[in-house]
Design an enzyme around this catalytic site. Structure first.
Site, PDB file in Angstrom:
ATOM      1  N   ASP A 173      -7.826  13.661 -24.665  1.00 17.99           N
ATOM      2  CA  ASP A 173      -7.823  12.253 -24.277  1.00 17.99           C
ATOM      3  C   ASP A 173      -7.187  11.493 -25.439  1.00 17.99           C
ATOM      4  OD1 ASP A 173      -8.327   9.584 -23.933  1.00 17.99           O
ATOM      5  OD2 ASP A 173     -10.448   9.800 -23.440  1.00 17.99           O
ATOM      6  N   LYS A 221      -3.239  -0.131 -25.090  1.00 18.30           N
ATOM      7  CA  LYS A 221      -3.533   0.248 -26.477  1.00 18.30           C
ATOM      8  C   LYS A 221      -2.234   0.441 -27.284  1.00 18.30           C
ATOM      9  CE  LYS A 221      -8.026   2.282 -25.372  1.00 18.30           C
ATOM     10  NZ  LYS A 221      -8.161   2.844 -24.045  1.00 18.30           N
ATOM     11  N   TYR A 258       0.853  -1.205   0.000  1.00 21.04           N
ATOM     12  CA  TYR A 258       0.000   0.000   0.000  1.00 21.04           C
ATOM     13  C   TYR A 258       0.882   1.246   0.000  1.00 21.04           C
ATOM     14  CZ  TYR A 258      -4.906  -1.173   0.387  1.00 21.04           C
ATOM     15  OH  TYR A 258      -6.185  -1.553   0.108  1.00 21.04           O
ATOM     16  N   ARG A 302      -2.464  -2.519 -18.643  1.00 23.86           N
ATOM     17  CA  ARG A 302      -3.717  -1.773 -18.544  1.00 23.86           C
ATOM     18  C   ARG A 302      -3.545  -0.734 -17.445  1.00 23.86           C
ATOM     19  NH1 ARG A 302      -7.032  -4.636 -21.578  1.00 23.86           N
ATOM     20  NH2 ARG A 302      -8.627  -3.052 -21.324  1.00 23.86           N
ATOM     21  N   GLU A 341      -0.443   4.852  -0.400  1.00 23.08           N
ATOM     22  CA  GLU A 341      -1.229   6.071  -0.566  1.00 23.08           C
ATOM     23  C   GLU A 341      -0.335   7.306  -0.477  1.00 23.08           C
ATOM     24  OE1 GLU A 341      -2.255   3.503   1.159  1.00 23.08           O
ATOM     25  OE2 GLU A 341      -4.447   3.379   1.236  1.00 23.08           O
ATOM     26  N   THR A 378      -4.667   6.077 -21.600  1.00 24.99           N
ATOM     27  CA  THR A 378      -4.412   4.761 -21.048  1.00 24.99           C
ATOM     28  C   THR A 378      -2.955   4.436 -21.350  1.00 24.99           C
ATOM     29  OG1 THR A 378      -5.228   3.840 -23.124  1.00 24.99           O
ATOM     30  CG2 THR A 378      -6.735   3.809 -21.258  1.00 24.99           C
TER      31      THR A 378
HETATM   32  N1  DSN Z   1     -12.732   0.096 -24.513  1.00 30.24           N
HETATM   33  C1  DSN Z   1     -11.788   0.997 -25.122  1.00 30.24           C
HETATM   34  C2  DSN Z   1     -11.826   0.926 -26.596  1.00 30.24           C
HETATM   35  O1  DSN Z   1     -11.962  -0.162 -27.094  1.00 30.24           O
HETATM   36  O2  DSN Z   1     -11.712   1.923 -27.275  1.00 30.24           O
HETATM   37  C3  DSN Z   1     -11.934   2.382 -24.670  1.00 30.24           C
HETATM   38  O3  DSN Z   1     -12.185   2.454 -23.330  1.00 30.24           O
END
Ligand code: DSN
Length: 427
Positions: A201, A231, A54, A237, A56, A228
């Site tokens: 974003d 991707k 932990y 993630r 914090e 994120t």
């Molecule tokens: N679920 C993601 C996507 O596929 O674009 C975005 O949060």
């Protein structure tokens, strides 16, 4: 050593599910544009002892003892994130992209304030104020969208007029299903004109930005980036928030303080330090010259797929792509719904997702479109020729729809997949 040896011995049920997923990922072709394959180093960090701790607070200012090593890990992640995106400050604690967006809204607005974001059916994301989300009840979301769905041109003049009328505190630029570059400069100028924070974003294109294959909104005066870390960025993630304060150090510092408070204690509890270690590792991978090649190859590969769809007269929303994804109107062009297309392609070992197209008249569970892209297959070493072959197979399956076509395509996809093994390392 078997990566899963203990799970295998102790929990055969979960082991079977993991093995199944390994095989699915290895033998099929992953075209969901928000997915990718991480390195073994990233996966090792995710399973490290850091999950036990932990922490914090932030490095040097924690609420619990024993932070010698967690401070090191988080500091490394922060410094690498700043370097990757040219940011003055980075918060690497958001557990995912949704948390990053919500924390950014909390940092920059009071409940009831207005935020101007991309129309959800034109490519915006659930967390950009979809009525089903809790956050849409906290802030007032107003919208801009495309002027021309066939070219993808955003209606910047309408965006400006809405901004002048609605006086948003935040103008949000970014998307999860828009295949073109935004004019970051125009949006940033409008934000300045109306005194709003410019927030991008970039969850979908973070890896393209890091690899120099897409423009960086920070170069156009944006205050904040949320993203994120999976991707196109090819990390674990997770999420993060970066700021430059539009290039103004005092503004950046003020925003960064608000962001830190919004993430913890505003929204989250203890950060997931194993995930932060994995982020640090992925950021180092993305700082390598080879990541630039990777990012540019994603764009080339997606363009090669778009070319095939164009040749077969399949309508693509915005007419094509500049980035890693394509949104095809399969219902309008081929008379098959997005849901049916997803299922049929799945039978051939091609995974993608059904997706609403702009102003879709069909229901979200069975919309008109499919969304697909090349970040994952590019990681496996697919080139333009391979991608064109996949696109040809997709069009053939969606046009003919008979068992023999699906079965032949499945064999070809399997062959392509196994001849492009998932790499274990990227450095
Ligand atoms: N679920 C993601 C996507 O596929 O674009 C975005 O949060």
């Amino acid at each position: 050593m078997d990566f899963y040896s203990h799970i295998k011995n102790e929990d055969p049920d979960v082991y079977a599910a993991i093995e199944g997923e390994e095989k699915r990922e290895r033998e099929g072709i992953e075209l969901i544009p928000s997915e990718n394959y991480v390195s073994l180093a990233v996966r090792e960090a995710m399973s490290s002892v850091l999950t036990n701790k932990y922490s914090e607070g932030y490095p040097g200012k924690r609420y619990y003892g024993g932070q010698e090593f967690t401070d090191q890990v988080e500091t490394i992640a922060i410094e690498r994130a700043k370097q990757l995106f040219g940011a003055a400050y980075a918060n690497v604690q958001p557990l995912g992209g949704a948390n990053a967006n919500i924390a950014a809204y909390m940092a920059l607005m009071e409940p009831g304030d207005t935020i101007l974001g991309m129309d959800l059916s034109h490519g915006g994301h659930l967390t950009h104020g979809h009525p089903v989300t809790y956050i849409s009840k906290v802030f007032r979301f107003v919208r801009y969208g495309m002027k021309n769905v066939e070219t993808g041109e955003i209606d910047y003049e309408a965006l400006r007029q809405t901004a002048l009328t609605e006086k948003p505190k935040v103008i949000l630029a970014g998307f999860s299903a828009y295949p073109r570059e935004l004019d970051w400069q125009k949006i940033s100028d409008i934000a300045k004109e109306v005194g709003a924070y410019a927030v991008a974003d970039v969850a979908h294109i973070a890896g393209l930005i890091a690899g120099g294959a897409a423009k960086n909104p920070f170069d156009y005066g944006f205050d904040v980036l949320t993203t994120t870390t999976h991707k196109t960025l090819r990390g674990p993630r997770g999420g993060m928030i970066l700021t430059t304060g539009g290039g103004d150090q005092a503004r950046a510092e003020e925003i960064a303080k608000k962001i830190d408070k919004a993430v913890f204690p505003g929204l989250q509890g203890g950060p997931h330090m194993h995930q932060i270690a994995a982020k640090a590792i992925a950021f180092r991978e993305a700082l390598q010259p080879s990541f630039k090649t990777y990012a540019h190859q994603i764009v080339k590969n997606t363009a090669a797929m778009a070319e095939v769809f164009k040749t077969h007269n399949v309508r693509m929303i915005t007419g094509g792509t500049d980035n890693h994804l394509i949104l095809a109107d399969v219902f309008g062009s081929l008379g098959i719904s997005g849901g049916e297309a997803e299922k049929l392609l799945d039978q051939a070992g091609i995974t993608l997702n059904k997706n609403a197209i702009a102003d879709d008249t069909r229901k979200p569970m069975d919309p008109s479109g499919i969304r697909f892209g090349t970040p994952a297959i590019t990681t496996r070493g697919f080139n333009e020729t391979d991608c064109a072959q996949v696109a040809e197979l997709m069009v053939e399956i969606l046009t003919k729809r008979d068992d023999a076509t699906v079965s032949n395509a499945r064999a070809a996809i399997h062959e392509l997949a196994v001849s492009h093994p998932v790499p274990e390392t990227f450095v």
